[in-house]
Every structure is written in C-alpha cells, then in structure tokens.
Design a protein around this motif. Structure first.
Motif, PDB file in Angstrom:
ATOM      1  N   ALA A 116       0.827  -1.207   0.000  1.00 23.04           N
ATOM      2  CA  ALA A 116       0.000   0.000   0.000  1.00 23.04           C
ATOM      3  C   ALA A 116       0.862   1.258   0.000  1.00 23.04           C
ATOM      4  CB  ALA A 116      -0.932  -0.008   1.213  1.00 23.04           C
ATOM      5  N   ASP A 166      -5.635   6.154  -1.876  1.00 23.29           N
ATOM      6  CA  ASP A 166      -4.336   5.575  -1.517  1.00 23.29           C
ATOM      7  C   ASP A 166      -4.076   5.718  -0.024  1.00 23.29           C
ATOM      8  OD1 ASP A 166      -3.615   4.809  -4.150  1.00 23.29           O
ATOM      9  OD2 ASP A 166      -2.865   6.843  -4.561  1.00 23.29           O
ATOM     10  N   ARG A 196      -6.297   6.045   2.354  1.00 23.63           N
ATOM     11  CA  ARG A 196      -7.205   5.157   3.094  1.00 23.63           C
ATOM     12  C   ARG A 196      -6.684   3.727   3.072  1.00 23.63           C
ATOM     13  NH1 ARG A 196     -11.427   8.293   0.671  1.00 23.63           N
ATOM     14  NH2 ARG A 196     -11.733   6.680  -0.896  1.00 23.63           N
ATOM     15  N   ARG A 197      -6.150   3.309   1.920  1.00 29.08           N
ATOM     16  CA  ARG A 197      -5.595   1.965   1.810  1.00 29.08           C
ATOM     17  C   ARG A 197      -4.414   1.790   2.773  1.00 29.08           C
ATOM     18  NH1 ARG A 197      -2.118  -0.508  -3.000  1.00 29.08           N
ATOM     19  NH2 ARG A 197      -2.162  -2.682  -2.370  1.00 29.08           N
ATOM     20  N   ARG A 232      -5.843   1.579   6.348  1.00 33.68           N
ATOM     21  CA  ARG A 232      -6.441   0.268   6.622  1.00 33.68           C
ATOM     22  C   ARG A 232      -5.349  -0.784   6.831  1.00 33.68           C
ATOM     23  NH1 ARG A 232      -9.898   1.716   2.378  1.00 33.68           N
ATOM     24  NH2 ARG A 232      -8.733   0.322   0.994  1.00 33.68           N
ATOM     25  N   ALA A 233      -4.304  -0.727   6.018  1.00 36.09           N
ATOM     26  CA  ALA A 233      -3.207  -1.688   6.155  1.00 36.09           C
ATOM     27  C   ALA A 233      -2.486  -1.501   7.488  1.00 36.09           C
ATOM     28  CB  ALA A 233      -2.237  -1.557   4.980  1.00 36.09           C
TER      29      ALA A 233
END
Length: 93
Positions: free
Chosen positions: A49, A64, A66-67, A70-71
C-alpha cells in the motif's frame, strides 16, 4: 567467517564451517515463523500500500491514503492478537 541469524530468542552466531543441515532452521524456528506469518503477511500488505501510494502518478490520492491507513490498522490488530496469544501461552505455562 560466521553467519549471524535472528532467532525468536535473540541474536546468535553460527559457525559457517558446519554442514548445510546446521544452517537449516530447526522445527521450533519453523513453528515460530509459522506463528508469525499473519503479521508478516500484514506487513507485506502495508508495504504494498505504501509503495502504491508513493508511486502513484500525480501523487497519492485520498483512496491511496485510506488503503495505507487500513493496512496500518490491520498490522496493529494482528500484532495485538499475536501478543495476546503469546501472553496467554506464557501464562498457561
């Protein structure tokens, strides 16, 4: 010359003059890797990510970021779960 490796119990040195079997991980080391695999997998997903965000044309988008977020949260959850499992095993022993 010696090879320095990382074991779950800490750092140690192993003589490079030994046989190939001496350089293979022990069953206990393989079990430790297997137990930590969910965290390794989560950290790899975070790295993916971050790379995607940093290499995005025109800069990272809100998606990007947000990804990445989340990761990061997933890594934290998995690390906490592993720590709780380790504490439970230590308490049971």
């Amino acid at each position: 010359m010696s090879i320095i490796s990382r074991r779950p119990s800490g750092w140690y040195e192993r003589d490079a003059g030994g046989s190939a079997e001496d350089l293979e991980p022990t069953p206990a080391e393989l079990a430790a890797i297997e137990a930590e695999w969910p965290l390794i997998e989560a950290e790899l997903a975070l790295l993916d990510a971050e790379i995607a965000a940093l290499s995005a044309a025109g800069g990272p988008s809100p998606l990007d970021w947000r990804r990445v977020g989340r990761a990061e949260a997933h890594v934290t959850r998995v690390a906490a779960r592993l720590a709780a499992d380790a504490a439970a095993r230590k308490g049971a022993a």
